[in-house]
Design a protein around this motif. Sequence first.
Motif, PDB file in Angstrom:
ATOM      1  N   PRO A   1       0.849  -1.191   0.000  1.00  0.00           N
ATOM      2  CA  PRO A   1       0.000   0.000   0.000  1.00  0.00           C
ATOM      3  C   PRO A   1       0.889   1.246   0.000  1.00  0.00           C
ATOM      4  O   PRO A   1       1.860   1.317   0.751  1.00  0.00           O
ATOM      5  CB  PRO A   1      -0.799  -0.093   1.293  1.00  0.00           C
ATOM      6  N   LEU A   2       0.580   2.209  -0.855  1.00  0.00           N
ATOM      7  CA  LEU A   2       1.362   3.441  -0.952  1.00  0.00           C
ATOM      8  C   LEU A   2       0.646   4.563  -0.210  1.00  0.00           C
ATOM      9  O   LEU A   2      -0.186   5.266  -0.773  1.00  0.00           O
ATOM     10  CB  LEU A   2       1.561   3.840  -2.421  1.00  0.00           C
ATOM     11  N   ARG A   3       0.947   4.704   1.043  1.00  0.00           N
ATOM     12  CA  ARG A   3       0.382   5.809   1.815  1.00  0.00           C
ATOM     13  C   ARG A   3       1.249   6.039   3.035  1.00  0.00           C
ATOM     14  O   ARG A   3       1.964   5.156   3.486  1.00  0.00           O
ATOM     15  CB  ARG A   3      -1.055   5.545   2.233  1.00  0.00           C
ATOM     16  N   LYS A   4       1.177   7.246   3.527  1.00  0.00           N
ATOM     17  CA  LYS A   4       1.899   7.583   4.747  1.00  0.00           C
ATOM     18  C   LYS A   4       1.161   6.992   5.938  1.00  0.00           C
ATOM     19  O   LYS A   4      -0.068   6.867   5.918  1.00  0.00           O
ATOM     20  CB  LYS A   4       2.009   9.094   4.894  1.00  0.00           C
ATOM     21  N   HIS A   5       1.935   6.647   6.960  1.00  0.00           N
ATOM     22  CA  HIS A   5       1.310   6.132   8.185  1.00  0.00           C
ATOM     23  C   HIS A   5       0.523   7.250   8.864  1.00  0.00           C
ATOM     24  O   HIS A   5       1.022   8.363   9.039  1.00  0.00           O
ATOM     25  CB  HIS A   5       2.362   5.570   9.134  1.00  0.00           C
ATOM     26  N   ILE A   6      -0.695   6.941   9.225  1.00  0.00           N
ATOM     27  CA  ILE A   6      -1.553   7.904   9.920  1.00  0.00           C
ATOM     28  C   ILE A   6      -1.693   7.413  11.356  1.00  0.00           C
ATOM     29  O   ILE A   6      -2.167   6.290  11.573  1.00  0.00           O
ATOM     30  CB  ILE A   6      -2.938   8.010   9.244  1.00  0.00           C
ATOM     31  N   PRO A   7      -1.269   8.209  12.331  1.00  0.00           N
ATOM     32  CA  PRO A   7      -1.374   7.782  13.730  1.00  0.00           C
ATOM     33  C   PRO A   7      -2.806   7.374  14.065  1.00  0.00           C
ATOM     34  O   PRO A   7      -3.767   8.038  13.666  1.00  0.00           O
ATOM     35  CB  PRO A   7      -0.955   9.025  14.525  1.00  0.00           C
ATOM     36  N   GLY A   8      -2.936   6.254  14.766  1.00  0.00           N
ATOM     37  CA  GLY A   8      -4.254   5.761  15.173  1.00  0.00           C
ATOM     38  C   GLY A   8      -4.894   4.818  14.167  1.00  0.00           C
ATOM     39  O   GLY A   8      -5.922   4.219  14.442  1.00  0.00           O
ATOM     40  N   ILE A   9      -4.303   4.678  12.986  1.00  0.00           N
ATOM     41  CA  ILE A   9      -4.843   3.760  11.974  1.00  0.00           C
ATOM     42  C   ILE A   9      -3.822   2.654  11.737  1.00  0.00           C
ATOM     43  O   ILE A   9      -2.637   2.917  11.533  1.00  0.00           O
ATOM     44  CB  ILE A   9      -5.160   4.494  10.657  1.00  0.00           C
TER      45      ILE A   9
ATOM     46  N   THR B   1      -9.101   4.823  -1.302  1.00  0.00           N
ATOM     47  CA  THR B   1      -8.232   5.904  -1.766  1.00  0.00           C
ATOM     48  C   THR B   1      -6.751   5.520  -1.702  1.00  0.00           C
ATOM     49  O   THR B   1      -5.897   6.281  -2.136  1.00  0.00           O
ATOM     50  CB  THR B   1      -8.446   7.190  -0.937  1.00  0.00           C
ATOM     51  N   THR B   2      -6.453   4.346  -1.160  1.00  0.00           N
ATOM     52  CA  THR B   2      -5.066   3.904  -1.012  1.00  0.00           C
ATOM     53  C   THR B   2      -4.565   3.289  -2.314  1.00  0.00           C
ATOM     54  O   THR B   2      -5.175   2.354  -2.839  1.00  0.00           O
ATOM     55  CB  THR B   2      -4.949   2.851   0.111  1.00  0.00           C
ATOM     56  N   LEU B   3      -3.473   3.811  -2.836  1.00  0.00           N
ATOM     57  CA  LEU B   3      -2.856   3.212  -4.024  1.00  0.00           C
ATOM     58  C   LEU B   3      -2.118   1.937  -3.631  1.00  0.00           C
ATOM     59  O   LEU B   3      -1.484   1.876  -2.577  1.00  0.00           O
ATOM     60  CB  LEU B   3      -1.876   4.181  -4.675  1.00  0.00           C
ATOM     61  N   ILE B   4      -2.211   0.928  -4.482  1.00  0.00           N
ATOM     62  CA  ILE B   4      -1.544  -0.357  -4.275  1.00  0.00           C
ATOM     63  C   ILE B   4      -0.485  -0.507  -5.360  1.00  0.00           C
ATOM     64  O   ILE B   4      -0.757  -0.296  -6.543  1.00  0.00           O
ATOM     65  CB  ILE B   4      -2.536  -1.539  -4.374  1.00  0.00           C
ATOM     66  N   GLU B   5       0.714  -0.905  -4.950  1.00  0.00           N
ATOM     67  CA  GLU B   5       1.801  -1.117  -5.900  1.00  0.00           C
ATOM     68  C   GLU B   5       2.262  -2.570  -5.833  1.00  0.00           C
ATOM     69  O   GLU B   5       2.320  -3.155  -4.758  1.00  0.00           O
ATOM     70  CB  GLU B   5       2.976  -0.201  -5.550  1.00  0.00           C
ATOM     71  N   LEU B   6       2.568  -3.141  -6.992  1.00  0.00           N
ATOM     72  CA  LEU B   6       3.142  -4.479  -7.082  1.00  0.00           C
ATOM     73  C   LEU B   6       4.553  -4.361  -7.631  1.00  0.00           C
ATOM     74  O   LEU B   6       4.765  -3.644  -8.613  1.00  0.00           O
ATOM     75  CB  LEU B   6       2.316  -5.373  -8.018  1.00  0.00           C
ATOM     76  N   VAL B   7       5.502  -5.045  -7.009  1.00  0.00           N
ATOM     77  CA  VAL B   7       6.883  -5.045  -7.494  1.00  0.00           C
ATOM     78  C   VAL B   7       7.467  -6.444  -7.339  1.00  0.00           C
ATOM     79  O   VAL B   7       7.054  -7.213  -6.474  1.00  0.00           O
ATOM     80  CB  VAL B   7       7.781  -4.025  -6.748  1.00  0.00           C
ATOM     81  N   SER B   8       8.431  -6.760  -8.199  1.00  0.00           N
ATOM     82  CA  SER B   8       9.157  -8.024  -8.103  1.00  0.00           C
ATOM     83  C   SER B   8      10.632  -7.731  -8.308  1.00  0.00           C
ATOM     84  O   SER B   8      10.996  -6.831  -9.073  1.00  0.00           O
ATOM     85  CB  SER B   8       8.672  -9.012  -9.172  1.00  0.00           C
ATOM     86  N   ASP B   9      11.476  -8.488  -7.635  1.00  0.00           N
ATOM     87  CA  ASP B   9      12.920  -8.347  -7.806  1.00  0.00           C
ATOM     88  C   ASP B   9      13.404  -9.005  -9.094  1.00  0.00           C
ATOM     89  O   ASP B   9      14.578  -8.879  -9.442  1.00  0.00           O
ATOM     90  CB  ASP B   9      13.660  -8.942  -6.609  1.00  0.00           C
ATOM     91  N   THR B  10      12.531  -9.707  -9.789  1.00  0.00           N
ATOM     92  CA  THR B  10      12.888 -10.323 -11.067  1.00  0.00           C
ATOM     93  C   THR B  10      12.793  -9.269 -12.163  1.00  0.00           C
ATOM     94  O   THR B  10      11.726  -8.703 -12.375  1.00  0.00           O
ATOM     95  CB  THR B  10      11.951 -11.503 -11.401  1.00  0.00           C
ATOM     96  N   PRO B  11      13.913  -8.989 -12.843  1.00  0.00           N
ATOM     97  CA  PRO B  11      13.864  -7.958 -13.886  1.00  0.00           C
ATOM     98  C   PRO B  11      13.003  -8.376 -15.083  1.00  0.00           C
ATOM     99  O   PRO B  11      12.939  -9.552 -15.422  1.00  0.00           O
ATOM    100  CB  PRO B  11      15.330  -7.789 -14.306  1.00  0.00           C
ATOM    101  N   ASP B  12      12.347  -7.405 -15.682  1.00  0.00           N
ATOM    102  CA  ASP B  12      11.577  -7.592 -16.918  1.00  0.00           C
ATOM    103  C   ASP B  12      10.478  -8.643 -16.826  1.00  0.00           C
ATOM    104  O   ASP B  12      10.136  -9.280 -17.822  1.00  0.00           O
ATOM    105  CB  ASP B  12      12.508  -7.926 -18.090  1.00  0.00           C
ATOM    106  N   CYS B  13       9.908  -8.843 -15.647  1.00  0.00           N
ATOM    107  CA  CYS B  13       8.797  -9.794 -15.551  1.00  0.00           C
ATOM    108  C   CYS B  13       7.480  -9.027 -15.679  1.00  0.00           C
ATOM    109  O   CYS B  13       7.428  -7.822 -15.523  1.00  0.00           O
ATOM    110  CB  CYS B  13       8.846 -10.574 -14.245  1.00  0.00           C
ATOM    111  N   LYS B  14       6.434  -9.752 -15.983  1.00  0.00           N
ATOM    112  CA  LYS B  14       5.091  -9.176 -16.041  1.00  0.00           C
ATOM    113  C   LYS B  14       4.357  -9.611 -14.774  1.00  0.00           C
ATOM    114  O   LYS B  14       4.509 -10.735 -14.315  1.00  0.00           O
ATOM    115  CB  LYS B  14       4.361  -9.666 -17.285  1.00  0.00           C
ATOM    116  N   LEU B  15       3.568  -8.714 -14.220  1.00  0.00           N
ATOM    117  CA  LEU B  15       2.838  -8.994 -12.990  1.00  0.00           C
ATOM    118  C   LEU B  15       1.345  -9.064 -13.281  1.00  0.00           C
ATOM    119  O   LEU B  15       0.818  -8.258 -14.048  1.00  0.00           O
ATOM    120  CB  LEU B  15       3.117  -7.905 -11.953  1.00  0.00           C
ATOM    121  N   TYR B  16       0.686 -10.027 -12.659  1.00  0.00           N
ATOM    122  CA  TYR B  16      -0.761 -10.215 -12.799  1.00  0.00           C
ATOM    123  C   TYR B  16      -1.351 -10.359 -11.408  1.00  0.00           C
ATOM    124  O   TYR B  16      -0.714 -10.897 -10.509  1.00  0.00           O
ATOM    125  CB  TYR B  16      -1.063 -11.465 -13.628  1.00  0.00           C
ATOM    126  N   PHE B  17      -2.598  -9.890 -11.234  1.00  0.00           N
ATOM    127  CA  PHE B  17      -3.212  -9.963  -9.917  1.00  0.00           C
ATOM    128  C   PHE B  17      -4.716 -10.177 -10.002  1.00  0.00           C
ATOM    129  O   PHE B  17      -5.342  -9.922 -11.038  1.00  0.00           O
ATOM    130  CB  PHE B  17      -2.910  -8.690  -9.116  1.00  0.00           C
TER     131      PHE B  17
END
Length: 91
Positions: free
Chosen positions: A14-22, A30-46
């Motif tokens: 999740p791409l968001r700043k930590h909000i105290p109390g949450i 409203t939270t953006l979600i990012e997918l990443v892999s350490d494998t170069p040039d791979c395609k990601l599916y979800f």
Amino acid sequence: MPSAGAVCPPQITPLRKHIPGIVKSKVDTTTLIELVSDTPDCKLYFTSDGSKPSAFQRKIGGKEVTFKYVGPFTLRSGKRTLKAIAVSRCV
């Protein structure tokens, strides 16, 4: 480091700043979600319904259930379970 030919599993972040109390794991529409892999040039599916993603069968009954990751995204409202896979072409 994975062995030769292995593909690193994607990380779902999740791409968001930590909000105290949450709690850090709380994600809303409203939270953006990012997918990443350490494998170069791979395609990601979800998927967001808890089903196993497939790069080869993305539609079931004419409805797209596996999505190709192209950049950060938000989720629809309601309970969601994200699952992701990384697919790399063998050279």
